[in-house]
Motif scaffolding. Structure first.
Motif, PDB file in Angstrom:
ATOM      1  N   LEU A 127       0.831  -1.207   0.000  1.00 13.26           N
ATOM      2  CA  LEU A 127       0.000   0.000   0.000  1.00 13.26           C
ATOM      3  C   LEU A 127       0.862   1.252   0.000  1.00 13.26           C
ATOM      4  CD1 LEU A 127      -2.721  -0.691   2.730  1.00 13.26           C
ATOM      5  CD2 LEU A 127      -3.047  -0.673   0.260  1.00 13.26           C
ATOM      6  N   SER A 128       0.378   2.266  -0.682  1.00 14.48           N
ATOM      7  CA  SER A 128       0.981   3.591  -0.555  1.00 14.48           C
ATOM      8  C   SER A 128       0.255   4.319   0.570  1.00 14.48           C
ATOM      9  CB  SER A 128       0.843   4.372  -1.861  1.00 14.48           C
ATOM     10  OG  SER A 128      -0.515   4.703  -2.087  1.00 14.48           O
ATOM     11  N   LEU A 129       0.784   5.459   0.976  1.00 18.79           N
ATOM     12  CA  LEU A 129       0.145   6.243   2.022  1.00 18.79           C
ATOM     13  C   LEU A 129      -1.240   6.706   1.578  1.00 18.79           C
ATOM     14  CD1 LEU A 129       0.711   7.305   4.846  1.00 18.79           C
ATOM     15  CD2 LEU A 129       1.699   9.338   3.836  1.00 18.79           C
ATOM     16  N   ALA A 130      -1.360   7.104   0.322  1.00 15.77           N
ATOM     17  CA  ALA A 130      -2.660   7.561  -0.200  1.00 15.77           C
ATOM     18  C   ALA A 130      -3.675   6.423  -0.231  1.00 15.77           C
ATOM     19  CB  ALA A 130      -2.480   8.151  -1.596  1.00 15.77           C
ATOM     20  N   GLN A 131      -3.255   5.223  -0.620  1.00 22.20           N
ATOM     21  CA  GLN A 131      -4.176   4.085  -0.643  1.00 22.20           C
ATOM     22  C   GLN A 131      -4.648   3.755   0.772  1.00 22.20           C
ATOM     23  OE1 GLN A 131      -1.478   1.397  -2.604  1.00 22.20           O
ATOM     24  NE2 GLN A 131      -2.677   1.442  -4.515  1.00 22.20           N
ATOM     25  N   ALA A 132      -3.726   3.797   1.725  1.00 29.01           N
ATOM     26  CA  ALA A 132      -4.092   3.511   3.113  1.00 29.01           C
ATOM     27  C   ALA A 132      -5.098   4.545   3.620  1.00 29.01           C
ATOM     28  CB  ALA A 132      -2.842   3.502   3.991  1.00 29.01           C
ATOM     29  N   ALA A 133      -4.905   5.805   3.260  1.00 26.73           N
ATOM     30  CA  ALA A 133      -5.842   6.856   3.674  1.00 26.73           C
ATOM     31  C   ALA A 133      -7.216   6.640   3.043  1.00 26.73           C
ATOM     32  CB  ALA A 133      -5.288   8.223   3.283  1.00 26.73           C
ATOM     33  N   MET A 134      -7.227   6.240   1.790  1.00 26.49           N
ATOM     34  CA  MET A 134      -8.483   6.051   1.084  1.00 26.49           C
ATOM     35  C   MET A 134      -9.296   4.910   1.716  1.00 26.49           C
ATOM     36  SD  MET A 134      -9.098   5.430  -2.988  1.00 26.49           S
ATOM     37  CE  MET A 134      -8.290   3.841  -3.028  1.00 26.49           C
ATOM     38  N   TYR A 135      -8.641   3.816   2.052  1.00 24.31           N
ATOM     39  CA  TYR A 135      -9.369   2.656   2.563  1.00 24.31           C
ATOM     40  C   TYR A 135      -9.738   2.783   4.043  1.00 24.31           C
ATOM     41  CZ  TYR A 135      -8.850   0.036  -1.729  1.00 24.31           C
ATOM     42  OH  TYR A 135      -8.957  -0.379  -3.028  1.00 24.31           O
ATOM     43  N   THR A 136      -8.898   3.418   4.847  1.00 25.42           N
ATOM     44  CA  THR A 136      -9.200   3.515   6.274  1.00 25.42           C
ATOM     45  C   THR A 136     -10.046   4.729   6.607  1.00 25.42           C
ATOM     46  OG1 THR A 136      -7.175   4.757   6.714  1.00 25.42           O
ATOM     47  CG2 THR A 136      -7.071   2.346   6.949  1.00 25.42           C
ATOM     48  N   GLU A 137     -10.050   5.727   5.719  1.00 24.51           N
ATOM     49  CA  GLU A 137     -10.794   6.968   5.912  1.00 24.51           C
ATOM     50  C   GLU A 137     -10.378   7.682   7.193  1.00 24.51           C
ATOM     51  OE1 GLU A 137     -14.911   5.875   5.669  1.00 24.51           O
ATOM     52  OE2 GLU A 137     -14.778   5.367   3.553  1.00 24.51           O
ATOM     53  N   LEU A 138      -9.094   7.577   7.545  1.00 26.59           N
ATOM     54  CA  LEU A 138      -8.573   8.242   8.731  1.00 26.59           C
ATOM     55  C   LEU A 138      -7.898   9.553   8.351  1.00 26.59           C
ATOM     56  CD1 LEU A 138      -6.894   5.279  10.643  1.00 26.59           C
ATOM     57  CD2 LEU A 138      -8.982   6.476  11.265  1.00 26.59           C
ATOM     58  N   GLU A 139      -7.849  10.463   9.310  1.00 26.44           N
ATOM     59  CA  GLU A 139      -7.112  11.695   9.113  1.00 26.44           C
ATOM     60  C   GLU A 139      -5.619  11.382   9.105  1.00 26.44           C
ATOM     61  OE1 GLU A 139      -8.156  14.809  11.808  1.00 26.44           O
ATOM     62  OE2 GLU A 139     -10.275  14.275  11.744  1.00 26.44           O
ATOM     63  N   SER A 140      -4.845  12.295   8.556  1.00 27.84           N
ATOM     64  CA  SER A 140      -3.415  12.096   8.343  1.00 27.84           C
ATOM     65  C   SER A 140      -2.676  11.644   9.603  1.00 27.84           C
ATOM     66  CB  SER A 140      -2.805  13.383   7.799  1.00 27.84           C
ATOM     67  OG  SER A 140      -1.416  13.305   7.772  1.00 27.84           O
ATOM     68  N   GLU A 141      -2.864  12.337  10.714  1.00 25.95           N
ATOM     69  CA  GLU A 141      -2.139  12.011  11.941  1.00 25.95           C
ATOM     70  C   GLU A 141      -2.512  10.627  12.463  1.00 25.95           C
ATOM     71  OE1 GLU A 141       0.412  13.671  13.388  1.00 25.95           O
ATOM     72  OE2 GLU A 141       0.263  14.857  11.556  1.00 25.95           O
ATOM     73  N   HIS A 142      -3.803  10.302  12.451  1.00 27.44           N
ATOM     74  CA  HIS A 142      -4.246   8.995  12.939  1.00 27.44           C
ATOM     75  C   HIS A 142      -3.756   7.884  12.012  1.00 27.44           C
ATOM     76  CE1 HIS A 142      -6.570  10.649  16.164  1.00 27.44           C
ATOM     77  NE2 HIS A 142      -7.245  11.442  15.334  1.00 27.44           N
ATOM     78  N   LEU A 143      -3.720   8.169  10.716  1.00 26.13           N
ATOM     79  CA  LEU A 143      -3.235   7.176   9.756  1.00 26.13           C
ATOM     80  C   LEU A 143      -1.760   6.891   9.983  1.00 26.13           C
ATOM     81  CD1 LEU A 143      -3.674   5.375   7.288  1.00 26.13           C
ATOM     82  CD2 LEU A 143      -3.147   7.372   5.866  1.00 26.13           C
ATOM     83  N   LYS A 144      -0.981   7.941  10.193  1.00 26.38           N
ATOM     84  CA  LYS A 144       0.451   7.749  10.448  1.00 26.38           C
ATOM     85  C   LYS A 144       0.675   6.920  11.706  1.00 26.38           C
ATOM     86  CE  LYS A 144       2.064  11.820   8.006  1.00 26.38           C
ATOM     87  NZ  LYS A 144       2.696  13.140   8.116  1.00 26.38           N
ATOM     88  N   GLU A 145      -0.123   7.185  12.752  1.00 27.91           N
ATOM     89  CA  GLU A 145      -0.012   6.409  13.982  1.00 27.91           C
ATOM     90  C   GLU A 145      -0.378   4.946  13.735  1.00 27.91           C
ATOM     91  OE1 GLU A 145      -2.447   8.350  16.873  1.00 27.91           O
ATOM     92  OE2 GLU A 145      -1.163  10.127  16.950  1.00 27.91           O
ATOM     93  N   LEU A 146      -1.415   4.725  12.934  1.00 32.75           N
ATOM     94  CA  LEU A 146      -1.847   3.363  12.628  1.00 32.75           C
ATOM     95  C   LEU A 146      -0.769   2.619  11.838  1.00 32.75           C
ATOM     96  CD1 LEU A 146      -4.177   1.266  12.710  1.00 32.75           C
ATOM     97  CD2 LEU A 146      -4.920   2.214  10.512  1.00 32.75           C
ATOM     98  N   LEU A 147      -0.197   3.280  10.845  1.00 32.57           N
ATOM     99  CA  LEU A 147       0.853   2.645  10.044  1.00 32.57           C
ATOM    100  C   LEU A 147       2.107   2.403  10.875  1.00 32.57           C
ATOM    101  CD1 LEU A 147       0.349   4.577   6.712  1.00 32.57           C
ATOM    102  CD2 LEU A 147       0.008   2.128   7.067  1.00 32.57           C
ATOM    103  N   GLN A 148       2.420   3.324  11.775  1.00 30.21           N
ATOM    104  CA  GLN A 148       3.569   3.126  12.647  1.00 30.21           C
ATOM    105  C   GLN A 148       3.323   1.936  13.579  1.00 30.21           C
ATOM    106  OE1 GLN A 148       4.579   6.413  15.172  1.00 30.21           O
ATOM    107  NE2 GLN A 148       6.660   5.713  15.436  1.00 30.21           N
TER     108      GLN A 148
END
Length: 173
Positions: A127-148
């Motif tokens: 997954l790219s960062l954009a794909q992860a954002a699209m599928y999880t529908e999370l805001e940028s900061e929460h998405l980064k925390e989730l990926l971390q």
């Protein structure tokens, strides 16, 4: 952990006006070239002048090295990255993701993680960062925390796409 500072490096560079050259190199951990600068008066001043433009990059490299030394034993994200000149913004993004502390989320992490894993499965584990954002529908900061969190618990690894150099999250599914 103490980090190198560009301001200090520039102050040490200014010591060349008093005949002491190479302080900025010594400060950024480049002992050999720093000593050469000291004994050759900064390659007769030419090296000193060039360093005016190079100091920010030298400080960034030193700080990256220091962060690697003081990591908590987890594999460094930077070990699998080949850097090119055009990768500097991506490196800064990786550093931000790597250094960001994992804080408890008020959102339901389990369902977000499940969405992330399902999206990765649909995309052959990548997954790219954009794909992860699209599928999880999370805001940028929460998405980064989730990926971390996904990388910390071993669900994913961070690499660069061999063709484009873009950041990719590889999931072991």
């Amino acid at each position: 952990m103490q980090q190198a500072n560009s301001g200090v490096a520039y102050i040490l560079w200014c010591l060349c006006f008093f005949g002491i050259c190479g302080g900025q190199r010594l400060y950024t951990g480049q002992i050999g070239i720093g000593l050469i600068y000291f004994f050759t008066i900064g390659f007769l001043g030419i090296g000193q002048l060039i360093d005016l433009a190079l100091i920010p990059n030298m400080v960034d490299k030193r700080n990256l090295y220091l962060r690697g030394l003081h990591s908590n034993g987890t594999p460094s994200v930077n070990q699998s990255i080949t850097l090119n000149i055009g990768d500097i913004p991506q490196l800064q993004q990786l550093q931000a993701i790597q250094l960001q502390a994992i804080q408890p989320q008020t959102l339901s992490t389990g369902s977000s993680m499940q969405k992330l894993l399902k999206a990765a499965k649909e995309h052959n584990g990548q997954l790219s960062l954009a794909q992860a954002a699209m599928y999880t529908e999370l805001e940028s900061e929460h998405l980064k925390e989730l990926l971390q969190e996904a990388t910390k618990i071993g669900y994913a690894e961070i690499n660069n796409d061999p063709n484009t150099g873009a950041i990719r999250y590889h999931f072991d599914l």
